[in-house]
Structure formats: C-alpha cells, structure tokens
Design a protein around this motif. Structure first.
Motif, PDB file in Angstrom:
ATOM      1  N   THR A   1       3.353 -12.676  -5.627  1.00 25.54           N
ATOM      2  CA  THR A   1       4.402 -11.882  -4.983  1.00 25.54           C
ATOM      3  C   THR A   1       4.046 -10.397  -4.875  1.00 25.54           C
ATOM      4  O   THR A   1       4.628  -9.681  -4.076  1.00 25.54           O
ATOM      5  CB  THR A   1       5.722 -12.027  -5.755  1.00 25.54           C
ATOM      6  OG1 THR A   1       5.496 -11.686  -7.136  1.00 25.54           O
ATOM      7  CG2 THR A   1       6.227 -13.454  -5.668  1.00 25.54           C
ATOM      8  N   ALA A   2       3.091  -9.921  -5.694  1.00 21.17           N
ATOM      9  CA  ALA A   2       2.691  -8.517  -5.625  1.00 21.17           C
ATOM     10  C   ALA A   2       1.618  -8.276  -4.563  1.00 21.17           C
ATOM     11  O   ALA A   2       1.287  -7.130  -4.272  1.00 21.17           O
ATOM     12  CB  ALA A   2       2.179  -8.051  -6.987  1.00 21.17           C
ATOM     13  N   LEU A   3       1.075  -9.356  -3.966  1.00 22.96           N
ATOM     14  CA  LEU A   3      -0.039  -9.227  -3.033  1.00 22.96           C
ATOM     15  C   LEU A   3       0.404  -8.516  -1.752  1.00 22.96           C
ATOM     16  O   LEU A   3       1.323  -8.967  -1.074  1.00 22.96           O
ATOM     17  CB  LEU A   3      -0.617 -10.606  -2.699  1.00 22.96           C
ATOM     18  CG  LEU A   3      -1.959 -10.617  -1.973  1.00 22.96           C
ATOM     19  CD1 LEU A   3      -3.041  -9.992  -2.837  1.00 22.96           C
ATOM     20  CD2 LEU A   3      -2.351 -12.049  -1.604  1.00 22.96           C
ATOM     21  N   LYS A   4      -0.256  -7.412  -1.438  1.00 26.07           N
ATOM     22  CA  LYS A   4       0.061  -6.624  -0.249  1.00 26.07           C
ATOM     23  C   LYS A   4      -1.018  -6.705   0.820  1.00 26.07           C
ATOM     24  O   LYS A   4      -0.742  -6.518   1.998  1.00 26.07           O
ATOM     25  CB  LYS A   4       0.260  -5.148  -0.637  1.00 26.07           C
ATOM     26  CG  LYS A   4       1.333  -4.907  -1.689  1.00 26.07           C
ATOM     27  CD  LYS A   4       2.699  -5.381  -1.225  1.00 26.07           C
ATOM     28  CE  LYS A   4       3.757  -5.104  -2.275  1.00 26.07           C
ATOM     29  NZ  LYS A   4       5.071  -5.687  -1.899  1.00 26.07           N
ATOM     30  N   VAL A   5      -2.251  -6.942   0.407  1.00 23.33           N
ATOM     31  CA  VAL A   5      -3.377  -6.920   1.349  1.00 23.33           C
ATOM     32  C   VAL A   5      -4.277  -8.123   1.082  1.00 23.33           C
ATOM     33  O   VAL A   5      -4.689  -8.353  -0.063  1.00 23.33           O
ATOM     34  CB  VAL A   5      -4.207  -5.620   1.208  1.00 23.33           C
ATOM     35  CG1 VAL A   5      -5.402  -5.642   2.154  1.00 23.33           C
ATOM     36  CG2 VAL A   5      -3.347  -4.399   1.470  1.00 23.33           C
TER      37      VAL A   5
ATOM     38  N   PHE B   1      -1.797 -14.531 -11.465  1.00 24.65           N
ATOM     39  CA  PHE B   1      -2.137 -13.103 -11.493  1.00 24.65           C
ATOM     40  C   PHE B   1      -0.975 -12.316 -10.857  1.00 24.65           C
ATOM     41  O   PHE B   1      -0.993 -11.963  -9.684  1.00 24.65           O
ATOM     42  CB  PHE B   1      -3.447 -12.847 -10.771  1.00 24.65           C
ATOM     43  CG  PHE B   1      -4.656 -13.169 -11.607  1.00 24.65           C
ATOM     44  CD1 PHE B   1      -4.794 -14.418 -12.197  1.00 24.65           C
ATOM     45  CD2 PHE B   1      -5.650 -12.230 -11.826  1.00 24.65           C
ATOM     46  CE1 PHE B   1      -5.892 -14.721 -12.988  1.00 24.65           C
ATOM     47  CE2 PHE B   1      -6.754 -12.526 -12.607  1.00 24.65           C
ATOM     48  CZ  PHE B   1      -6.878 -13.771 -13.206  1.00 24.65           C
ATOM     49  N   SER B   2      -0.002 -12.025 -11.673  1.00 25.16           N
ATOM     50  CA  SER B   2       1.276 -11.487 -11.198  1.00 25.16           C
ATOM     51  C   SER B   2       1.187 -10.057 -10.670  1.00 25.16           C
ATOM     52  O   SER B   2       2.096  -9.612  -9.963  1.00 25.16           O
ATOM     53  CB  SER B   2       2.306 -11.555 -12.329  1.00 25.16           C
ATOM     54  OG  SER B   2       1.831 -10.877 -13.480  1.00 25.16           O
ATOM     55  N   SER B   3       0.110  -9.325 -11.001  1.00 25.05           N
ATOM     56  CA  SER B   3      -0.006  -7.931 -10.562  1.00 25.05           C
ATOM     57  C   SER B   3      -1.002  -7.748  -9.415  1.00 25.05           C
ATOM     58  O   SER B   3      -1.218  -6.622  -8.959  1.00 25.05           O
ATOM     59  CB  SER B   3      -0.439  -7.043 -11.736  1.00 25.05           C
ATOM     60  OG  SER B   3       0.510  -7.075 -12.785  1.00 25.05           O
ATOM     61  N   LEU B   4      -1.606  -8.847  -8.949  1.00 23.84           N
ATOM     62  CA  LEU B   4      -2.665  -8.753  -7.942  1.00 23.84           C
ATOM     63  C   LEU B   4      -2.095  -8.232  -6.625  1.00 23.84           C
ATOM     64  O   LEU B   4      -1.180  -8.822  -6.047  1.00 23.84           O
ATOM     65  CB  LEU B   4      -3.305 -10.113  -7.744  1.00 23.84           C
ATOM     66  CG  LEU B   4      -4.637 -10.149  -6.993  1.00 23.84           C
ATOM     67  CD1 LEU B   4      -5.681  -9.275  -7.676  1.00 23.84           C
ATOM     68  CD2 LEU B   4      -5.149 -11.575  -6.877  1.00 23.84           C
TER      69      LEU B   4
ATOM     70  N   VAL C   1       2.420 -12.215   2.806  1.00 25.46           N
ATOM     71  CA  VAL C   1       1.616 -11.016   2.551  1.00 25.46           C
ATOM     72  C   VAL C   1       1.812 -10.022   3.697  1.00 25.46           C
ATOM     73  O   VAL C   1       1.618 -10.375   4.865  1.00 25.46           O
ATOM     74  CB  VAL C   1       0.122 -11.382   2.395  1.00 25.46           C
ATOM     75  CG1 VAL C   1      -0.691 -10.128   2.092  1.00 25.46           C
ATOM     76  CG2 VAL C   1      -0.058 -12.416   1.287  1.00 25.46           C
ATOM     77  N   PRO C   2       2.174  -8.761   3.415  1.00 26.41           N
ATOM     78  CA  PRO C   2       2.440  -7.785   4.482  1.00 26.41           C
ATOM     79  C   PRO C   2       1.236  -7.500   5.368  1.00 26.41           C
ATOM     80  O   PRO C   2       1.375  -7.294   6.569  1.00 26.41           O
ATOM     81  CB  PRO C   2       2.855  -6.518   3.721  1.00 26.41           C
ATOM     82  CG  PRO C   2       3.305  -7.004   2.389  1.00 26.41           C
ATOM     83  CD  PRO C   2       2.482  -8.214   2.086  1.00 26.41           C
TER      84      PRO C   2
END
Length: 875
Positions: free
Chosen positions: A814-818, A789-792, A844-845
């Motif tokens: 790689t798109a996971l922020k939260v 899931f590349s946009s998650l 993950v930030p």
C-alpha cells in the motif's frame, strides 16, 4: 554577503569551545579562563547577529564591525582546530598504545613546551580581539533575536487579478490543463473545496498563469464568485479574510473582529460555487491552513482554490491534488517576450544584428520569464550593439536591477532561509552552471566546513545534509531532483546559480583563464577551466592564504606533477577540502600530514598513484577520503586506523585481502565504497566492528564470492549497493537467522548469479523504501514474501529478460508509489495487455512499463527517468 557564512562560523566556534576534547586540553594547559571569556562574549554577540545583518545596509560602521567579527571567527576556528587536533593525537596514542618512539610521529611538535606557549599566546590574542569587538557592540543598539530567519522586508508590489492581455505570451497549454481541473466538479478531494497548488521558482510566471485562469470566460460562467488574495508575508487569517471581503464587495472591513469577519465570509460563500486564488503563499504551517480551509467549507460543491507558491512544502500542506509544477518558457516564447520588452512594436525588424545577439541573451535566461523581461527592459531603447554584447557576455548578478527584477525577486526566497541553510546554498556557487550535483559529494563539502548543524544531538550529520537538500529543493533552489533511496541527484537553474554567486562573492571564487584578480579574503576556490592548468595560476591566488576549499569540479585532468599539490600544502595551511580527482601524479607529497585542518581529500581516478605516504594517517581530522578508481594503488596505508574521525571511504586497491586492524578499526565510518577491486576475494572479519556503517557500496569486485557473513554484524546498515560482481552469490544462507538488517535502500546491478532476492532480506520488511534490480540476466522473480514490505515506496526492475510475472500480493504494498519496469519484454507484454499482472499493480500512482527508454508506457502521473543513481557515487 557576510551572513552567508558568519552565523555558521560563529556557531562552529562555540561548538568547539564547548567540546569535551578541547576543554580537556585547555584545562591541562591553563587556558580555560580565556576560553570561557571568549564563549561568553561570542554567545552574546551571536544573539544580536541576525539583527546586525538586517541593518548593515544602512550603517557603514556596522558593516565594518561585522567584517572584523567574521575575520575573528575564522581565525578562532583555525586556532581551536589546532588544539582539537592535539586532543585527537592523544586519543590515537591512547587507543592503540603506540610506543614512545611513535608518539613523536603523532604530536604536532617534537617539543611540546614551545607549542603550548605559542597556543597560549594565540588564545590570549583571540580573547583580546573579541573583547574589543564585544565592547563596540553596544554602539549599534542591536536587538537579540531567537528566530534564525531574517525578517524579510518585502518590496514586491501586491498582486491583483487585473490581466493585461497584451503582455501575455505563452502558457496557453498550462492554462488549459489546469482549467480542466477547475471545471470538473468530480476531482480534487473529499471536501467541498478542492485545492491545486501551482509551484515554481520566483519569476516563473505563477501569478500571470493564475490571472489567465481567473479572467477566463469559462471561469466566469462556471463559478458564482471569484476572489483574489495576495498573501505574501505571514499567513494571517484576519488579513486574508479582510482581503477576501474586499475582493467580493470592494469594501475594506478591517474594522471587524475575526468572529465578525468569519460570519460575513460564511454569508458570502453560503452555497455558492467559488474560485479563490491565494497568490504567493510562503507559510507551510498546517494548523493555520486547516483552520482557514474549514472556513471555506460553506461553499457549494465544486468550489476550487488556486495556491501559487515557490515551496513544494507549502504545496504538500495545502493541496488536495498533486501540485502543478510550472516549467520555463520555450526558446521561441522567450524570444517573443524579449522582443516585447526590448523594442517598440515592430522595431526589432530594423535591427537584425541586435536580434542575433538577443538569441544569446535569451539563452542566459533558461526559460525564466521574469529574467527575460528584466534583460529586455535593461536594453529598451538602447541600439548600441556593444551594450547588447555586454549584457550577453556578463553574469546577470553583476547587472544593475530594480526591486521587482529577477535577482531581487529570487533573493526574497534566499532571505527566507534559516541562517544555517544560507552558507550551504552559497557554497554551491563554486560549482559551474549545469553541474549535476550528487548528494554524497556535496554532503562531504558541507561537512568539511562545519556547515551542518542540528538541534538534535542524536541526529546523524549525513541526515542533516539530506534534510537541507530536500529543503532547498522544496524552495525551488534545486531542480531535476532524482531520489535513489537516500541518495539524490539534482541541478541548479542558471539564475539560481547567479543568486548563489551574488550572495557568496566575498567568500567563493570560480577561476578560469579570464580570471585576473582574486581577493585575498576568498575562502572557497573552484578551478573550472582545464586551460588554467596549462599556465601559471594568477599571482593573487598565491596571496589568498586563507583558502579553505580547492576543487576541480570537472576533474584535475592534466595535473601530472606534484608541484600543485606541494603548492597547496605549503601555502594553504588551513585548507579543509582538497579535491584533486582525475589528477595523474605518482606521489602525493609526504608533507600532506601537516594539514591538520583537512577534512576532505579526493584523489579518485588517479591512474598513476601507487602508494599513499604514511603521513596521510596523521590527518586525524579527515572525514572523507576518496581513492576510487586509483587503479594502480597497491594498498592502503598500514596505519589507516589512525584516521579516527573518518566517516566516508572510497577505495580501489590491488590487494586480494584487506589486512586486519585496518578499515575494521574505523569505527566512525558511515559510508564505505569498495570499487574496482578486481583481486579482492573476501572482506576482513574485523569489518564486524563497523557498527555505525550506514551505506555499503561494492562495485566491480569480480573475485568477491560471498557477503552475508559480514552483513549480520552491520546492524546500522541502511543502504546496500552491489554491481558488477560476477562471482558474488547473495543466496548463501549461512547464519541467516542471525542477520538483523534494517535496510532502506537495496540496489543490485549486473549480478549474473542473482535469481531471486535472498532470504535474509526479509529482516528489512518494515524498513525497505527503495528496491532496484538492473541488468541481472538470470533474475526471474520477486518472492511472494515481498508483499510483507509495508514501507516499500519504489521498485525499479530493468533489463531482466527472465522476469516473467509479478508475485501475488502486490496489491498489499500500500505504500508503493512508483513502479518502473523496463527491458523485461515478457513481463511488460503481459502487463500491457492489462491481464492478471496489471490488476496487481493498478493501485500504484506511478507505473512506467517499457521495453526501452523510447517505448515507455506510462500510467498514472509518472514520467520516465534514467536510473543510474549509483554510478561511481563519489564523483
């Protein structure tokens, strides 16, 4: 202020004139000549409208002219709406082939000839009125404008770096946090220069904090050079360079051309570690910023830039680190600041009774330092307690203020808005202070009044609304902004609400028990005090026949009879939005069908109403219908398919099965909420026709067994929310290969049969942004294929006790922020020990891990929040 609504209303009128449906009716009735003349005149007037708005303060005649124009636009919109309604009636008859005896039910009059004659007279009258208004335009020498923003004639004083320490209260904690960044040579980005934006609403104290940092002795010791520039208006490189040289050399070199200025700046900054403050930046033009930033790269490593701004968009453009969002003062600091401005030193001890009142005055300011200073200054040297009580008990927007006080300061941000955004902000004033806005409901109010405009004809109107909300948040007008996929919740600061009241005072009104006089020209009405329902509404309200909105923001509890609904229907013929949620009458008046203009009808949480009259289906203009929580509602009206423009439907009904040729025929539907339908066993097959449906929410449908068979047809679906469906099994795999979903948001709550994510979800691997799994007692694992899931961007898992581990490949998200995991004791325990699972999510930030709200373990920059974003969304 007329500009809040006039520009958008004029655009609506022009949009209606250009619509094909209206042109067909006018052509058939011989009205096209008058309509074309109106379009020409209004197009010419609209071009000079912004210039008129800017100059009206100095010209009384111009204000009167704008007033006439506003009344014309409202009247024209109403008349054109009637014509458009006739076109919709014709469309319904043609679409469903109603026999001749039914046609009479759809047409607005039994005899069309008198109606046609009446409409012809109305159109002719409007054209003549607009001719007169257009003829007067030339006397004002107005200029046509392309940009839809007003030119802001700023009166704010240019800031400087001088710090008067005697006036500084608080902010030491903020200063120390940012100072650590300034003095650390190893943080802030890849280039020589690192940029930290300080973001906050006008009057929050961004400039004062920047001065504290700039004048700190540690900054003197660490930086070779310090430069202060007040940017304010346009981000013009030459001006900024001139100010920089002035700050460095105390010389005005405005005589130099840009190349000479750049050369001089390079010489001054060459291999020097510098601190640059860019105060009050408004432009988010990335091209201009990158061009300017490149000039700074000649400085030494460790150079820093502080940018103060009201806009998160600016902060995103310029920042090399996350923005520092400046919060309000504590009550104690606010009280100290107030005493400093309201009294001479030590004088407050002589007036203890005034200090008791001061406590209430300070609370009004909600931690905004400039507001505290404004009210303190108003009361300086005044010791009459009646005057202090007046300040405490009245809205701030009603108090006289100087140019640099709080509301004029906030108004600068308002004037920078596009003309399309201003009415959307202004109408928020009908909601009370501290109100928690929900994006779904606010979208429908904006939509009902045609306030959502887009230059892209293919853009969905709901997306325009979300874009507007994000922009208002970016400008610090909305706060406490929580995102759940494409659903938002947020609040407004009290003083921003005061600003909204001040710009909308001639259009919007909040009625409470103290309300006496209500202007006849009011268009949008909110009844926020439940006690109003226990008495007769003010007589002036009966005269306000131009009302377009009536809402009960806290619910119409106690409204147990039809009289108020009858009054609304008989009196306010042009109403667009009627919110009667939490009322308790049994019957909606049959006369509801005469409200041709109605776009928004909310009857949710009425626990007595059993049926809707058939005339409800004559509301062909209706865009939003809320029937959620109507626990006694037997069924939907049989002709609900006639609501051909309906985009939002929320319903609670007792039926076991929905009839065919019902909601499946509502092809304009974008959002469907099926809630508390405890008898509902399945969804009708004709739902496959809802090819434009973007949001489907199903809650407390405890007899519902399956879903995927329907899903495969809903190819536009972006948000799916399901909760409290005990029998629902999402793991059924019939026709999995045929499902072509492109979901962006999936929220699953209280689903005991959910063990893992269904296989058909893999079809959304490139589009999914937000995933929430909450209180699913048997949910044990995320599937390994989730790594694709590349946009998650956001995953929330809460109260899933069987959840033991995270899948392999989490590092590929790689798109996971939260990532928030709560009340999953086994999983949280493993992660806290920094074992294998922790390594999977180390990139993950923002990570929040905890067994409950009070025991959160927070990693990165994130803070915990309570995820309850889909709880009865329509309300």
């Amino acid at each position: 202020m007329a500009e809040s609504f006039l520009f958008s209303t004029a655009e609506n009128v022009l949009g209606k004139v250009a619509s094909l449906a209206l042109q067909e009716v006018c052509l058939a009735w011989g009205l096209e000549s008058d309509l074309r003349k109106m379009e020409e005149n209004l197009t010419t007037i609209k071009a000079v409208l912004l210039d008129a708005e800017e100059n009206k303060k100095q010209n009384h005649q111009l204000r009167l002219w704008l007033g006439r124009l506003k009344l014309f636009c409202y009247d024209a919109e109403d008349v054109l709406d009637e014509l458009e309604y006739e076109g919709l009636c014709k469309q319904v008859v043609q679409q469903y082939g109603s026999p001749i005896r039914k046609v009479r039910r759809f047409l607005s009059t039994l005899n069309p000839l008198p109606f046609r004659s009446k409409m012809a007279q109305k159109i002719k009258g409007l054209r003549e009125r607009l001719d007169e208004i257009a003829d007067l335009k030339s006397k004002f020498n107005l200029a046509a404008r392309v940009d839809d923003r007003m030119v802001v004639r700023r009166h704010r004083e240019t800031t400087d770096s001088l710090l008067r320490t005697s006036n500084v209260i608080g902010r030491d904690a903020d200063k120390n946090i940012i100072m650590k960044f300034l003095l650390d040579p190893n943080v802030g980005g890849n280039g020589t220069v690192s940029v930290i934006p300080i973001v906050g609403i006008g009057g929050m104290g961004k400039t004062t904090l920047s001065k504290m940092l700039y004048n700190d002795v540690r900054a003197d010791e660490y930086f070779d050079l310090k430069i202060w520039v007040c940017v304010s208006e346009e981000f013009e490189k030459k001006k900024i360079l001139v100010h920089m040289i002035n700050s460095l050399t105390q010389q005005n070199r405005g005589d130099l051309d840009p190349d000479q200025l750049q050369t001089l700046i390079h010489e001054k900054l060459n291999s020097k570690r510098f601190l640059l403050v860019l105060d009050d930046v408004w432009s988010d033009d990335r091209h201009k910023w990158v061009e300017f930033r490149d000039l700074l790269e000649g400085g030494a490593s460790g150079s820093k830039v502080i940018v103060t701004t009201r806009s998160t968009s600016v902060a995103t453009t310029v920042g090399t680190v996350s923005a520092y969002n400046l919060k309000g003062f504590s009550h104690g600091d606010s009280l100290c600041l107030f005493k400093k401005w309201a009294f001479r030193e030590g004088e407050e001890e002589c007036y203890p009774h005034l200090m008791e009142i001061a406590d209430g005055i300070v609370k009004k300011c909600r931690g905004l330092p400039l507001a505290v200073r404004t009210l303190g200054t108003l009361l300086f040297s005044k010791t009459d307690d009646r005057h202090w009580r007046f300040i405490r008990d009245n809205e701030i927007w009603k108090l006289e203020q100087k140019e640099n006080d709080i509301l004029p300061e906030l108004r600068l941000s308002y004037e920078q808005m596009s003309s399309r955004l201003k009415p959307c902000f202004a109408i928020c004033s009908i909601y009370p202070k501290d109100y928690r806005f929900h994006s779904v409901a606010l979208t429908h109010i904006w939509m009902a009044h045609g306030l959502l405009q887009s230059s892209n004809e293919h853009q969905e109107i709901e997306d325009v609304a979300l874009q507007y909300m994000k922009e208002l948040y970016s400008r610090s007008f909305f706060q406490e902004f929580e995102e759940y996929g494409d659903i938002f919740r947020f609040t407004m600061h009290d003083l921003v609400h005061d600003l909204a009241l001040s710009v909308a005072q001639n259009e919007c009104c909040v009625v409470n028990v103290r309300s006496k006089n209500i202007s006849e020209g009011i268009r949008h009405l909110s009844i926020s005090d439940k006690a109003v329902l226990d008495q007769e509404l003010p007589n002036s309200l009966q005269k306000a026949k131009s009302l377009r909105t009536i809402i009960f923001p806290y619910g119409a509890q106690g409204l147990a009879c039809e009289s108020f609904a009858n009054t609304c229907i008989s009196t306010y013929k042009c109403i667009r939005a009627l919110d009667l949620r939490e009322s308790s009458f049994e019957l909606l008046p049959n006369s509801i069908g005469v409200l041709k203009h109605l776009r928004y009808l909310n009857l949710s949480e009425n626990h007595r109403i059993k049926r809707l009259p058939d005339s409800t289906c004559k509301l062909h203009n209706l865009l939003s219908l809320s029937l959620g929580g109507c626990s006694e509602l037997e069924e939907l009206p049989s002709d609900i398919r006639n609501l051909v423009r309906l985009r939002f439907l929320e319903m609670t009904i007792k039926q076991k099965r929905l009839p065919e040729d019902g909601i499946g025929c509502l092809t304009s539907l974008r959002s469907l909420f099926i809630v508390d339908c405890s008898n509902l066993e399945d969804l009708p097959e004709d739902m496959k026709n809802l090819r434009s449906l973007r949001l489907l929410a199903i809650g407390k449908c405890r007899s519902l067994i399956s879903l995927p068979r329907i899903l495969k047809y809903l190819t536009a679906l972006e948000t799916l929310m399901i909760r409290d469906c005990e029998q629902l099994n999402l793991m059924e795999e019939d026709d999995i290969q045929d499902i072509e979903l492109s979901l962006r948001t999936l929220i699953l709550r209280y689903l005991p049969k959910l063990v893992s994510l269904p296989q058909w979800l893999q079809k959304s691997s490139k589009t999914m942004h937000c995933l929430t799994i909450d209180s699913c007692e048997n949910f044990s694992s995320l599937p390994d294929w989730l790594q694709n899931f590349s946009s998650l961007r956001k995953i929330v898992i809460k109260a899933c006790p069987e959840m033991l581990s995270l899948p392999e490949g989490m590092h590929r998200l790689t798109a996971l922020k939260v990532l928030r995991i709560r009340e999953c004791p086994a999983l949280c325990k493993r992660c806290k020990k920094e074992g294998e699972d922790w390594n999977k999510i180390a990139h993950v930030p923002e990570v929040v891990l905890g067994e409950d709200e009070s025991g959160d373990f927070i990693c990165g920059c994130g803070l915990g929040e309570n995820d309850e974003g889909d709880k009865h969304l329509a309300t």
